[in-house]
Design an enzyme around this catalytic site. Structure first.
Site, PDB file in Angstrom:
ATOM      1  CG  HIS A   1      19.404  30.476  59.167  1.00 43.79           C
ATOM      2  ND1 HIS A   1      18.509  30.850  58.206  1.00 43.79           N
ATOM      3  CD2 HIS A   1      20.392  29.813  58.516  1.00 43.79           C
ATOM      4  CE1 HIS A   1      18.921  30.418  57.015  1.00 43.79           C
ATOM      5  NE2 HIS A   1      20.062  29.786  57.184  1.00 43.79           N
TER       6      HIS A   1
ATOM      7  CG  HIS B   1      23.850  32.528  55.741  1.00 37.14           C
ATOM      8  ND1 HIS B   1      24.469  32.036  54.615  1.00 37.14           N
ATOM      9  CD2 HIS B   1      22.711  31.808  55.877  1.00 37.14           C
ATOM     10  CE1 HIS B   1      23.731  31.082  54.080  1.00 37.14           C
ATOM     11  NE2 HIS B   1      22.658  30.912  54.833  1.00 37.14           N
TER      12      HIS B   1
HETATM   13  P1  DGP Z   1      20.709  28.882  53.544  1.00 40.05           P
HETATM   14  O1  DGP Z   1      19.731  27.966  52.917  1.00 40.05           O
HETATM   15  O2  DGP Z   1      21.168  28.452  54.926  1.00 40.05           O
HETATM   16  O3  DGP Z   1      21.843  29.190  52.592  1.00 40.05           O
HETATM   17  O4  DGP Z   1      19.928  30.208  53.848  1.00 40.05           O
HETATM   18  C1  DGP Z   1      19.732  31.239  52.937  1.00 40.05           C
HETATM   19  C2  DGP Z   1      18.610  32.043  53.512  1.00 40.05           C
HETATM   20  O5  DGP Z   1      18.614  33.275  52.848  1.00 40.05           O
HETATM   21  C3  DGP Z   1      17.235  31.426  53.289  1.00 40.05           C
HETATM   22  O6  DGP Z   1      16.585  31.290  54.536  1.00 40.05           O
HETATM   23  C4  DGP Z   1      16.515  32.387  52.389  1.00 40.05           C
HETATM   24  C5  DGP Z   1      17.307  33.650  52.541  1.00 40.05           C
HETATM   25  N1  DGP Z   1      17.420  34.449  51.335  1.00 40.05           N
HETATM   26  C6  DGP Z   1      17.643  34.003  50.065  1.00 40.05           C
HETATM   27  N2  DGP Z   1      17.746  35.051  49.223  1.00 40.05           N
HETATM   28  C7  DGP Z   1      17.578  36.174  49.980  1.00 40.05           C
HETATM   29  C8  DGP Z   1      17.588  37.561  49.679  1.00 40.05           C
HETATM   30  O7  DGP Z   1      17.761  37.998  48.543  1.00 40.05           O
HETATM   31  N3  DGP Z   1      17.394  38.417  50.716  1.00 40.05           N
HETATM   32  C9  DGP Z   1      17.193  37.965  52.001  1.00 40.05           C
HETATM   33  N4  DGP Z   1      17.002  38.903  52.941  1.00 40.05           N
HETATM   34  N5  DGP Z   1      17.190  36.668  52.328  1.00 40.05           N
HETATM   35  C10 DGP Z   1      17.375  35.776  51.317  1.00 40.05           C
END
Ligand code: DGP
Length: 145
Positions: free
Chosen positions: A109, A107
């Site tokens: 950001h 993913h």
């Molecule tokens: P990373 O640490 O780069 O793997 O980013 C994961 C991101 O995903 C973090 O910024 C928080 C977000 N995140 C974690 N769980 C969920 C979820 O269930 N839904 C959404 N929309 N975002 C989430």
């Protein structure tokens, strides 16, 4: 999880893609899905993920997926700029838990920044209000070109 390992189909983004977990969706095309980060580092923090992927991170990804993914990221970043008028936008991506990754489906950001407003720390932000996320998602979605 380090850089090495198997893709786990039960990760939360895979569940969002399959419709098994909720997400505040912003945009999708044949290649990518964009949705609001529920633990945002700033107002309007969006995540962009490849839809047809079993890559945990950038290093694992099929090169053919990277072009459409980055086009999706650019489209979303442009929509964030049009909708929220930030002073800058961070586009970032983490590989492996020691680098800060917590969800192991590739993913990207997209994090808008405003002059003088500090960005929340990665992995340490609180959960957003879902109604506020829906308003932001609608504003950004309206600007997707
Ligand atoms: P990373 O640490 O780069 O793997 O980013 C994961 C991101 O995903 C973090 O910024 C928080 C977000 N995140 C974690 N769980 C969920 C979820 O269930 N839904 C959404 N929309 N975002 C989430």
């Amino acid at each position: 999880m380090s850089l090495d390992g198997e893709y786990d189909d039960a990760n939360i983004f895979a569940k969002i893609l399959r419709g098994e977990a909720p997400a505040v969706r912003v945009f999708e095309d044949g290649h990518v899905l964009a949705f609001m980060d529920v633990f945002p580092q700033s107002r309007g923090h969006v995540l962009v993920i490849p839809k047809h992927s079993h890559a945990r991170n950038l290093l694992d990804e099929d090169p053919a997926v990277m072009g459409p993914l980055m086009l999706g990221v650019q489209r979303v970043a442009r929509a964030v700029r049009a909708a929220l008028k930030p002073d800058g936008i961070v586009v970032t991506q983490y590989n492996g838990a020691p680098a800060g990754q917590s969800v192991f489906h590739l993913h990207v950001h997209v994090i808008p920044r405003w002059e003088g407003v500090p960005m929340g720390r990665h992995g340490q932000s609180g959960m957003a209000d879902l109604d506020e996320l829906k308003v932001l998602a609608d504003q950004i979605a309206a600007q997707i070109a």
